[in-house]
Structures are given as structure tokens and as C-alpha cells.
Design an enzyme around this catalytic site. Structure first.
Site, mmCIF file in Angstrom:
data_model
loop_
_atom_site.group_PDB
_atom_site.id
_atom_site.type_symbol
_atom_site.label_atom_id
_atom_site.label_comp_id
_atom_site.label_asym_id
_atom_site.label_seq_id
_atom_site.Cartn_x
_atom_site.Cartn_y
_atom_site.Cartn_z
ATOM 1 C CE LYS A 158 2.259 11.109 11.319
ATOM 2 N NZ LYS A 158 1.384 9.953 11.027
ATOM 3 C CD GLU A 200 3.675 3.495 2.695
ATOM 4 O OE1 GLU A 200 2.697 4.256 2.570
ATOM 5 O OE2 GLU A 200 3.937 2.893 3.754
ATOM 6 C CD GLU A 251 -2.205 10.586 11.766
ATOM 7 O OE1 GLU A 251 -1.083 10.575 11.253
ATOM 8 O OE2 GLU A 251 -2.734 9.603 12.280
ATOM 9 N NE ARG A 255 1.068 13.327 8.490
ATOM 10 C CZ ARG A 255 2.241 13.892 8.630
ATOM 11 N NH1 ARG A 255 2.323 15.160 8.996
ATOM 12 N NH2 ARG A 255 3.373 13.226 8.422
ATOM 13 C CG ASN A 259 -2.261 6.340 9.384
ATOM 14 O OD1 ASN A 259 -1.096 6.504 9.038
ATOM 15 N ND2 ASN A 259 -2.807 6.993 10.391
ATOM 16 C CG HIS A 262 -0.168 2.327 7.360
ATOM 17 N ND1 HIS A 262 -0.501 2.527 6.038
ATOM 18 C CD2 HIS A 262 1.147 2.620 7.454
ATOM 19 C CE1 HIS A 262 0.576 2.932 5.371
ATOM 20 N NE2 HIS A 262 1.586 2.993 6.209
ATOM 21 C CG HIS A 266 1.061 -0.409 11.997
ATOM 22 N ND1 HIS A 266 0.500 0.819 12.239
ATOM 23 C CD2 HIS A 266 2.173 -0.172 11.257
ATOM 24 C CE1 HIS A 266 1.240 1.760 11.670
ATOM 25 N NE2 HIS A 266 2.260 1.175 11.076
ATOM 26 C CG HIS A 281 6.142 -0.202 6.866
ATOM 27 N ND1 HIS A 281 5.201 -0.304 7.864
ATOM 28 C CD2 HIS A 281 5.807 0.911 6.153
ATOM 29 C CE1 HIS A 281 4.353 0.698 7.776
ATOM 30 N NE2 HIS A 281 4.703 1.458 6.746
HETATM 31 N N1 GLY Z 1 3.216 7.983 6.999
HETATM 32 C C1 GLY Z 1 2.016 8.614 7.409
HETATM 33 C C2 GLY Z 1 2.180 10.061 7.701
HETATM 34 O O1 GLY Z 1 3.223 10.631 7.459
HETATM 35 O O2 GLY Z 1 1.263 10.645 8.203
#
Ligand code: GLY
Length: 383
Positions: A158, A200, A251, A255, A259, A262, A266, A281
Site C-alpha cells: 500500500k 501494530e 483488500e 485483508r 484494520n 482502525h 481513524h 497513529h
Molecule cells: N495497514 C493495513 C494494510 O496494509 O492493509
């Protein structure tokens, strides 16, 4: 034997791990261990012979580690130059994207040449995006220097920048050719930055690896002090992420489990105006994961004891687990609900969240009642 064991290096002083991200002809290795930055040139030259490189670096990180990377590239015969960028989230902008792309073109780098990203998630996402679009896609090498980048953002392809309308709204999927995670570099992080990345790491245990979560409970201190356990925890995290990415690169399905925490996180970051003095974060993710577990418990999905164990572990790691832990003006439930609705698709008052049946049993819930979330947040804000 550790529940994580798939080690190559054994318990030696310079433990090394290698994790493969299996994506057909775009497969790549994540190399993990102390001192790897000094071997970056040899590792890159072995995989990408004959390349030239533009190193895109956070200027603070370059001051600490840039010279070692340059010497390593020189020693391997890789011609390189370095572009320094200011640290901070505002660097993930169209302006800096243009700067990186322009430098690639000015240096006359070709599609077979490489962009090397030296820094945390900001530099990795920006340089990765530039590598994904310049010359219709160049080679990318990630040299992540924050724990968060080593276990999450440098892996999985990403890339992107922020728009004035929100974070990460513009970008492409562009997998690196190699990720080099030098675990000794993390010694230069502040305790707060390290703890934020650790959220994480915990996330992978909470999604579907209860044994890993239990192992973290025993080895947390060693991970923070930089022993072999740090290499093992980062490798286990990368292995977990690599499996998810290999199964759902773009995703379309599982995937989304990455999250976890998140959606709440967020919303909190946005309400805190992305002010790092208030919330970074990883801290937002820590609060978000604690909220996701408490919310799941409140609707009868998850044992209360599991939600409490999650908060206890995060607290022991120095992370916040409640909204009122965020310094500065209090948020209102309307503000938070507005951000949550913006972050996720709302279909007939139903929200999509990652919820859980317990530690290591997260799932995608596409039909969460917005009113139940509002009631839960109202109670959290009053606590
Ligand atoms: N950080 C979430 C992902 O890479 O899908």
C-alpha cells in the site's frame, strides 16, 4: 519451543529472519535483524544487479543512518543519490510527490532502477507511490526505520499520500522488491514511538494468533529492550501480514482484518486533528483495539475478561486504551460518529467494523448497528 518458531538464525547475537511475501512473480523477501543497513547494498545488488538508486529519506533519519546506507550502496557498486524530505505527516502531499518524481526524472533513472525509501511510514508511503507511478512503475526497496513501518506499512504494497479531504486517499498498490528491517535502528526511537509501533505488533495476536498474544505477554520487555525477542516479534508480525497479503493483496476480503482498531482509531486521529502532541497513529490504534474489544463484549460477542486482558497488555506497554487518555479538548459523540460514518460505508444505519469473538478471533462485521455504537461511545465518554 516458542509458538513463533520458524527461525533461521537460532539464538545467536546477530539473529536474522527472512519472511517471504508470496505473490507470484512479484514475490519478495523481508529481511529482519540487527545491523542489516550495512548489508543493504549487497542484498540489493544480489537481487537487482546493475541498478542505480535514488534514496528518499526522512532528513532526521538520514542524519542518523543515511551515511551507513550510502557506504553500503557504494561498497556494492550501486550508484546512488539521496533526496531528503522533512519529517511528519504533511510530507505525504502532492507537492512532495512531485518533488520525488521530478528528482527521479532529473537523475534519468529508468524503470529497472530503484527508489530506496529510508524512514518511517510517511517516507515509505510517499517514495513507494513515486516508485509506483514514475516510468509507469520502478523497483522499490523499503528500509523501514520505525517499528510501525517494519511490521506494517513497509509490507504489503500500500502506497500513497494524503489529500486535503483525508488521509491516504490517493495512491497505488505497488509491492517492493525487498524490505530490509534493521532491528537495531529501532534503538534510536523514543519510547513513545516504539510503543506506538508495538500496538501494530499486538494487533496480529488479536486478529488470529492467540498464542502470539500470550507470547507477547511474557516477552514484551525483551522486545522493548532489543533482544532476540524483538527480531522474533517483528518476524512473526511480518509473517502474519505476509500471509494475509498473499491471500488478499487488494483488500477484497480478509485483508480488512488488518484494520482491527482502525475505524475507531481513524476517527480519534481525525478528531485530534492529527496533532502528534495529542495522539500518534499507533496510540489511536491501541485505543481503537481496546474499544473494538469492549464494544464486542458490550454486545455479547466477546468475553469481558478478554477485553480486560487486551487493555491490561496495552497499558503495560505504555499505550492508552481509553478516549479520555487523549490530552486536550474532549470529543463529543456526534464528532466521533460523524468521522466513523465518513471512514466507513453506512448502509441503512449499518456500519462495517472489525469485531471479535475473543482474543485471536477477529472478524469482519458488515452489519453493525450505528445506534449501538453511539450508545457505547456515549458510555465510554462518560466513563
Ligand atoms: N495497514 C493495513 C494494510 O496494509 O492493509
Amino acid at each position: 519451543m516458542s509458538p513463533l518458531a520458524r527461525s533461521e538464525g537460532g539464538a545467536s547475537a546477530a539473529r536474522r529472519e527472512s519472511v517471504r511475501v508470496a505473490l507470484g512473480d512479484r514475490s519478495y523477501d523481508i529481511l529482519i535483524g540487527p545491523g542489516l543497513i550495512d548489508e543493504a547494498g549487497a542484498e540489493i545488488a544480489g537481487r537487482l544487479p546493475g541498478i542505480r538508486a535514488l534514496v528518499v529519506a526522512d532528513e532526521r533519519v538520514a542524519g542518523l543512518h543515511g551515511e551507513r546506507l550510502r557506504l553500503s550502496l557504494d561498497a556494492a557498486g550501486i550508484p546512488s543519490s539521496m533526496l531528503l524530505l522533512p519529517p511528519g505527516e504533511t510530507t505525504k502531499s502532492f507537492e512532495h510527490l512531485m518533488q520525488v518524481v521530478d528528482r527521479i526524472l532529473e537523475e534519468r533513472l529508468e524503470r529497472g532502477d530503484a527508489v530506496v525509501a529510508l524512514g518511517g511510514g510517511v517516507v515509505g508511503d510517499l517514495a513507494g507511490f513515486a516508485a509506483g507511478i514514475a516510468r509507469r512503475g520502478m523497483k522499490l526497496v523499503q528500509v523501514p526505520t520505525s517499528l510501525l513501518a517494519q511490521v506494517d506499512s513497509s509490507v504489503g504494497g500500500k502506497t500513497g499520500i494524503n489529500s486535503p479531504r483525508g488521509k491516504n486517499l490517493v495512491g497505488v498498490f505497488h509491492q517492493p522488491a525487498l524490505v530490509l528491517a534493521d532491528t537495531a535502528i529501532l534503538d534510536t526511537l523514543s519510547p513513545r514511538e516504539f510503543a506506538a509501533g508495538y500496538a501494530e505488533v499486538v494487533k496480529y495476536g488479536l486478529i488470529d494468533r492467540p498464542d502470539f498474544f500470550a507470547w507477547l505477554g511474557t516477552h514484551r520487555e525483551a522486545i522493548f529492550t532489543g533482544c532476540d525477542e524483538r527480531v522474533e516479534a517483528i518476524a512473526a508480525s511480518c509473517r502474519a501480514k505476509a500471509e494475509v497479503v498473499a491471500g488478499d493483496e487488494r483488500e477484497d476480503g480478509n485483508r480488512a482484518l488488518l484494520n482491527l482498531g482502525h475505524t475507531f482509531g481513524h476517527a480519534l486521529e481525525s478528531c485530534a486533528r492529527y496533532d502528534p502532541a495529542r495522539l500518534v497513529h499507533g496510540e489511536a490504534v491501541a485505543i481503537g483495539m481496546a474499544l473494538a474489544h469492549r464494544f464486542s463484549a458490550s454486545v455479547g460477542l466477546c468475553p469481558v475478561a478478554d477485553a480486560e486482558a487486551v487493555s491490561a497488555h496495552l497499558t503495560a506497554a505504555g499505550l492508552p486504551t481509553a478516549i479520555h487518555a487523549i490530552p486536550g479538548p474532549a470529543f463529543t459523540v456526534d464528532e466521533l460518529m460523524g468521522k466513523i460514518a465518513q471512514d466507513k460505508k453506512v448502509v441503512r444505519s449499518k456500519l462495517t467494523f472489525i469485531l471479535t469473538h475473543g482474543i485471536g478471533r477477529a472478524f469482519v462485521a458488515a452489519d453493525v448497528d450505528a445506534e449501538a455504537v453511539r450508545r457505547f461511545l456515549t458510555a465510554e465518554l462518560a466513563a
